[in-house]
Scaffold this motif. Sequence first.
Motif, PDB file in Angstrom:
ATOM      1  N   GLN A 178       0.809  -1.211   0.000  1.00  0.00           N
ATOM      2  CA  GLN A 178       0.000   0.000   0.000  1.00  0.00           C
ATOM      3  C   GLN A 178       0.850   1.272   0.000  1.00  0.00           C
ATOM      4  O   GLN A 178       0.301   2.378   0.051  1.00  0.00           O
ATOM      5  CB  GLN A 178      -0.917  -0.002   1.231  1.00  0.00           C
ATOM      6  N   THR A 179       2.161   1.130  -0.076  1.00  0.00           N
ATOM      7  CA  THR A 179       3.057   2.281   0.006  1.00  0.00           C
ATOM      8  C   THR A 179       3.527   2.696  -1.375  1.00  0.00           C
ATOM      9  O   THR A 179       4.007   1.867  -2.146  1.00  0.00           O
ATOM     10  CB  THR A 179       4.280   1.972   0.890  1.00  0.00           C
ATOM     11  N   VAL A 180       3.373   3.988  -1.692  1.00  0.00           N
ATOM     12  CA  VAL A 180       3.823   4.551  -2.971  1.00  0.00           C
ATOM     13  C   VAL A 180       5.124   5.312  -2.751  1.00  0.00           C
ATOM     14  O   VAL A 180       5.238   6.120  -1.819  1.00  0.00           O
ATOM     15  CB  VAL A 180       2.756   5.485  -3.568  1.00  0.00           C
ATOM     16  N   TYR A 181       6.101   5.044  -3.610  1.00  0.00           N
ATOM     17  CA  TYR A 181       7.368   5.767  -3.616  1.00  0.00           C
ATOM     18  C   TYR A 181       7.424   6.564  -4.926  1.00  0.00           C
ATOM     19  O   TYR A 181       7.284   5.995  -6.010  1.00  0.00           O
ATOM     20  CB  TYR A 181       8.546   4.793  -3.539  1.00  0.00           C
ATOM     21  N   PHE A 182       7.616   7.875  -4.797  1.00  0.00           N
ATOM     22  CA  PHE A 182       7.616   8.722  -5.997  1.00  0.00           C
ATOM     23  C   PHE A 182       8.411   9.980  -5.678  1.00  0.00           C
ATOM     24  O   PHE A 182       8.996  10.116  -4.612  1.00  0.00           O
ATOM     25  CB  PHE A 182       6.180   9.043  -6.403  1.00  0.00           C
ATOM     26  N   GLY A 183       8.426  10.921  -6.616  1.00  0.00           N
ATOM     27  CA  GLY A 183       9.203  12.140  -6.463  1.00  0.00           C
ATOM     28  C   GLY A 183       8.573  13.138  -5.513  1.00  0.00           C
ATOM     29  O   GLY A 183       7.439  12.978  -5.064  1.00  0.00           O
ATOM     30  N   ASN A 184       9.335  14.190  -5.248  1.00  0.00           N
ATOM     31  CA  ASN A 184       8.904  15.249  -4.339  1.00  0.00           C
ATOM     32  C   ASN A 184       8.625  16.519  -5.129  1.00  0.00           C
ATOM     33  O   ASN A 184       9.556  17.136  -5.663  1.00  0.00           O
ATOM     34  CB  ASN A 184      10.004  15.499  -3.302  1.00  0.00           C
ATOM     35  N   PRO A 185       7.360  16.947  -5.230  1.00  0.00           N
ATOM     36  CA  PRO A 185       7.040  18.143  -6.019  1.00  0.00           C
ATOM     37  C   PRO A 185       7.620  19.422  -5.445  1.00  0.00           C
ATOM     38  O   PRO A 185       7.634  20.455  -6.124  1.00  0.00           O
ATOM     39  CB  PRO A 185       5.509  18.170  -6.023  1.00  0.00           C
ATOM     40  N   ASN A 186       8.095  19.390  -4.191  1.00  0.00           N
ATOM     41  CA  ASN A 186       8.800  20.547  -3.646  1.00  0.00           C
ATOM     42  C   ASN A 186      10.199  20.689  -4.246  1.00  0.00           C
ATOM     43  O   ASN A 186      10.790  21.769  -4.183  1.00  0.00           O
ATOM     44  CB  ASN A 186       8.939  20.418  -2.128  1.00  0.00           C
ATOM     45  N   LYS A 187      10.721  19.607  -4.808  1.00  0.00           N
ATOM     46  CA  LYS A 187      12.088  19.610  -5.333  1.00  0.00           C
ATOM     47  C   LYS A 187      12.138  19.696  -6.852  1.00  0.00           C
ATOM     48  O   LYS A 187      13.149  20.131  -7.419  1.00  0.00           O
ATOM     49  CB  LYS A 187      12.824  18.359  -4.864  1.00  0.00           C
ATOM     50  N   GLY A 188      11.095  19.263  -7.544  1.00  0.00           N
ATOM     51  CA  GLY A 188      11.079  19.309  -8.998  1.00  0.00           C
ATOM     52  C   GLY A 188       9.810  18.673  -9.532  1.00  0.00           C
ATOM     53  O   GLY A 188       9.024  18.088  -8.776  1.00  0.00           O
ATOM     54  N   PHE A 189       9.609  18.796 -10.845  1.00  0.00           N
ATOM     55  CA  PHE A 189       8.418  18.202 -11.457  1.00  0.00           C
ATOM     56  C   PHE A 189       8.489  16.682 -11.325  1.00  0.00           C
ATOM     57  O   PHE A 189       9.509  16.069 -11.614  1.00  0.00           O
ATOM     58  CB  PHE A 189       8.292  18.596 -12.927  1.00  0.00           C
ATOM     59  N   VAL A 190       7.382  16.093 -10.907  1.00  0.00           N
ATOM     60  CA  VAL A 190       7.323  14.658 -10.639  1.00  0.00           C
ATOM     61  C   VAL A 190       6.665  13.934 -11.805  1.00  0.00           C
ATOM     62  O   VAL A 190       5.517  14.241 -12.172  1.00  0.00           O
ATOM     63  CB  VAL A 190       6.542  14.386  -9.340  1.00  0.00           C
ATOM     64  N   GLY A 191       7.374  12.980 -12.400  1.00  0.00           N
ATOM     65  CA  GLY A 191       6.808  12.147 -13.452  1.00  0.00           C
ATOM     66  C   GLY A 191       6.743  12.839 -14.798  1.00  0.00           C
ATOM     67  O   GLY A 191       7.460  13.799 -15.072  1.00  0.00           O
ATOM     68  N   SER A 192       5.836  12.349 -15.639  1.00  0.00           N
ATOM     69  CA  SER A 192       5.721  12.849 -17.013  1.00  0.00           C
ATOM     70  C   SER A 192       4.773  14.041 -17.091  1.00  0.00           C
ATOM     71  O   SER A 192       3.649  13.986 -16.594  1.00  0.00           O
ATOM     72  CB  SER A 192       5.223  11.739 -17.944  1.00  0.00           C
ATOM     73  N   MET A 193       5.224  15.096 -17.761  1.00  0.00           N
ATOM     74  CA  MET A 193       4.389  16.260 -18.020  1.00  0.00           C
ATOM     75  C   MET A 193       3.667  16.152 -19.361  1.00  0.00           C
ATOM     76  O   MET A 193       2.651  16.798 -19.577  1.00  0.00           O
ATOM     77  CB  MET A 193       5.254  17.528 -18.014  1.00  0.00           C
ATOM     78  N   THR A 194       4.176  15.312 -20.254  1.00  0.00           N
ATOM     79  CA  THR A 194       3.727  15.335 -21.640  1.00  0.00           C
ATOM     80  C   THR A 194       2.776  14.214 -22.031  1.00  0.00           C
ATOM     81  O   THR A 194       2.186  14.261 -23.108  1.00  0.00           O
ATOM     82  CB  THR A 194       4.941  15.286 -22.580  1.00  0.00           C
ATOM     83  N   THR A 195       2.622  13.203 -21.179  1.00  0.00           N
ATOM     84  CA  THR A 195       1.699  12.129 -21.524  1.00  0.00           C
ATOM     85  C   THR A 195       1.050  11.576 -20.272  1.00  0.00           C
ATOM     86  O   THR A 195       1.701  11.433 -19.238  1.00  0.00           O
ATOM     87  CB  THR A 195       2.401  10.993 -22.283  1.00  0.00           C
ATOM     88  N   MET A 196      -0.235  11.248 -20.377  1.00  0.00           N
ATOM     89  CA  MET A 196      -0.954  10.645 -19.257  1.00  0.00           C
ATOM     90  C   MET A 196      -0.771   9.133 -19.226  1.00  0.00           C
ATOM     91  O   MET A 196      -1.277   8.472 -18.329  1.00  0.00           O
ATOM     92  CB  MET A 196      -2.442  10.992 -19.355  1.00  0.00           C
ATOM     93  N   SER A 197      -0.048   8.580 -20.201  1.00  0.00           N
ATOM     94  CA  SER A 197       0.154   7.136 -20.240  1.00  0.00           C
ATOM     95  C   SER A 197       1.286   6.689 -19.319  1.00  0.00           C
ATOM     96  O   SER A 197       1.495   5.491 -19.141  1.00  0.00           O
ATOM     97  CB  SER A 197       0.435   6.677 -21.672  1.00  0.00           C
ATOM     98  N   ARG A 198       2.035   7.641 -18.765  1.00  0.00           N
ATOM     99  CA  ARG A 198       3.075   7.338 -17.793  1.00  0.00           C
ATOM    100  C   ARG A 198       2.754   8.047 -16.487  1.00  0.00           C
ATOM    101  O   ARG A 198       2.082   9.089 -16.496  1.00  0.00           O
ATOM    102  CB  ARG A 198       4.451   7.773 -18.311  1.00  0.00           C
TER     103      ARG A 198
END
Length: 216
Positions: free
Chosen positions: A74-94
């Motif tokens: 149940q735990t998600v590991y991902f980026g920190n939006p306080n530090k930079g853009f998280v994930g893909s900005m250009t496609t909703m498929s990622r």
Amino acid sequence: MLDKPSKSEAVPSLSHPPSVLLDVPLISQMPELPRGCEVTSLAMLLHYKGVHVSKLTLAKEIKKDPTPYRRIGQTVYFGNPNKGFVGSMTTMSRPGFGVFHGPIYELANRHLQGRAINITGSSFETVLFHLGQQKPVWVISTSTFERVPARYWRTWQTPQGPVSITYKEHSVLLTGYDNQYVYFNDPLANIKNRRFPLASFIRGWEQYGKQAITYK
């Protein structure tokens, strides 16, 4: 948890006109940037100030957090939006999300030669003060422009620690207000001076950490 700005701009007086409506050029984030509301709203602010940099240039320049999306139980590991853009900005498929005020402020300051102001954490009266000074204000609110119920919020584990987010997040550029409504350019709906009830909008904005940027 939302990072707070290192310093804020003192506002000597919060008096402002009873209503304001600015003529800010509208820029759509679509079709190139389905998750690019933050940089597109910044592009509109910069264009109004006379700095003609494209949303695509800003999308390339904004800091990125390259932390990949992982889910373990149940735990998600991902980026920190306080530090930079998280994930893909250009496609909703990622997998992707967005970016918070800190990296946007840094990018705005670069293009405004040190004249950006990070008023994150201030009252909405401070936002209205700057609008009353004929300056649009970049903000993050919820995508419903109202408080989002707790069931839509998630906590991610990031390299810097846990961050609380809801995918019902949206950035717009505030362009005006009166005693009932706030007005904004919406880069996703592609609506200039979109109108929304002031009290409702403030609740959503406050829930997402009172994030706001303008300029001197």
